[in-house]
Design a protein around this motif. Structure first.
Motif, PDB file in Angstrom:
ATOM      1  N   GLU A 200       8.169   9.127   3.090  1.00  0.00           N
ATOM      2  CA  GLU A 200       8.371   7.717   3.424  1.00  0.00           C
ATOM      3  C   GLU A 200       7.168   6.885   2.965  1.00  0.00           C
ATOM      4  OE1 GLU A 200      11.191   6.590   4.574  1.00  0.00           O
ATOM      5  OE2 GLU A 200      12.052   8.598   4.752  1.00  0.00           O
ATOM      6  N   TYR A 201       7.427   5.902   2.122  1.00  0.00           N
ATOM      7  CA  TYR A 201       6.390   5.030   1.561  1.00  0.00           C
ATOM      8  C   TYR A 201       6.558   3.591   2.042  1.00  0.00           C
ATOM      9  CZ  TYR A 201       4.727   8.326  -2.049  1.00  0.00           C
ATOM     10  OH  TYR A 201       4.167   9.391  -2.718  1.00  0.00           O
ATOM     11  N   VAL A 202       5.478   2.837   1.986  1.00  0.00           N
ATOM     12  CA  VAL A 202       5.541   1.386   2.027  1.00  0.00           C
ATOM     13  C   VAL A 202       5.024   0.881   0.686  1.00  0.00           C
ATOM     14  CG1 VAL A 202       3.254   1.183   3.155  1.00  0.00           C
ATOM     15  CG2 VAL A 202       4.886  -0.738   3.225  1.00  0.00           C
ATOM     16  N   TYR A 203       5.817   0.049   0.025  1.00  0.00           N
ATOM     17  CA  TYR A 203       5.428  -0.582  -1.235  1.00  0.00           C
ATOM     18  C   TYR A 203       5.058  -2.031  -0.959  1.00  0.00           C
ATOM     19  CZ  TYR A 203       6.792   3.087  -4.540  1.00  0.00           C
ATOM     20  OH  TYR A 203       6.847   4.243  -5.279  1.00  0.00           O
ATOM     21  N   THR A 204       3.929  -2.472  -1.516  1.00  0.00           N
ATOM     22  CA  THR A 204       3.470  -3.835  -1.284  1.00  0.00           C
ATOM     23  C   THR A 204       2.999  -4.465  -2.592  1.00  0.00           C
ATOM     24  OG1 THR A 204       1.217  -3.088  -0.769  1.00  0.00           O
ATOM     25  CG2 THR A 204       2.738  -3.357   1.090  1.00  0.00           C
ATOM     26  N   LEU A 205       3.237  -5.756  -2.706  1.00  0.00           N
ATOM     27  CA  LEU A 205       2.746  -6.535  -3.835  1.00  0.00           C
ATOM     28  C   LEU A 205       1.959  -7.721  -3.287  1.00  0.00           C
ATOM     29  CD1 LEU A 205       2.641  -7.440  -6.834  1.00  0.00           C
ATOM     30  CD2 LEU A 205       4.828  -8.615  -6.445  1.00  0.00           C
ATOM     31  N   PHE A 206       0.687  -7.821  -3.691  1.00  0.00           N
ATOM     32  CA  PHE A 206      -0.190  -8.899  -3.288  1.00  0.00           C
ATOM     33  C   PHE A 206      -0.655  -9.667  -4.519  1.00  0.00           C
ATOM     34  CE2 PHE A 206      -0.657  -5.695   0.021  1.00  0.00           C
ATOM     35  CZ  PHE A 206      -0.720  -6.426   1.213  1.00  0.00           C
TER      36      PHE A 206
END
Length: 211
Positions: A200-206
């Motif tokens: 299980e991953y969390v993908y983030t774009l900042f």
């Protein structure tokens, strides 16, 4: 460079075929979707932290990106990756063997348009390691540059490749980046390993909004 970690990851790539490794992706679809959101020019400087022998680099080359900087602590991984990209002679691909938690060559980078990290940051469980990582990121990323961080989420595995990991959600990643970064997108993602197990991953774009 941390000799123990260097040895650990070199052994991982030497002992196991790339497409059997627990983090191997045939196609880096979640990363590519976030990269496409950035609307970067083809000559944008894209940095891949802890790339290993990822398939993402070839996918980016096929999409026309031509200025790629690829990092890993394991020279064996980058050698294998480089050998597989030999046909892309007209593109600028720089390979940097260095430790993100004790960098040397990486400090020389500048004006990075996009910092991409899939499954690297979560291996840095010590505060000092994390601080060094984020200080490096902020040093080399240009104003208005983008950051993609994809790590094990709070429901994710607590170990990987025999090592402890540090789990994240988007709020924790925002806190580590600070107020100069704006969260543009985030989502949870279930990755299916070659073995059939899931992670299980969390993908983030900042995006950086100040200097």
């Amino acid at each position: 460079m941390s000799t123990n970690l260097e040895e650990h990851w070199n052994n991982a790539y030497r002992k196991t075929p790339i497409n059997n490794l627990g983090w191997y992706e045939e196609k880096s679809t979640p990363s590519l979707s976030l990269i496409n959101e950035c609307n970067l020019p083809n000559n944008a400087a894209i940095f891949n932290a802890g790339a290993g022998a990822t398939t993402l680099i070839e996918q980016l080359l096929k999409e026309g990106y031509s200025n790629l900087i690829v990092n890993d602590i394991a020279s064996s991984a980058l050698t294998e990756l480089s050998n597989g990209l030999s046909k892309y002679k007209n593109s600028s691909i720089k390979f940097v063997v260095d430790d993100l938690t004790n960098p040397n060559e990486l400090f020389k980078l500048k004006n990075i348009d996009l910092w991409h990290d899939r499954a690297v940051l979560h291996f840095f469980i010590e505060q000092e390691q994390q601080d060094t990582y984020f200080n490096l990121l902020k040093k080399v990323l240009k104003p208005n540059g983008y950051v993609i961080l994809a790590e094990f989420n709070l429901n994710g595995a607590k170990k990987c490749s025999g090592l402890d990991v540090f789990n994240y959600n988007e709020t924790m990643l925002q806190d580590r980046l600070g107020e100069d970064f704006k969260l543009l997108n985030s989502f949870n993602y279930t990755y299916i390993q070659p073995s059939g197990n899931t992670r299980e991953y969390v993908y983030t774009l900042f995006q950086r909004i100040n200097s």
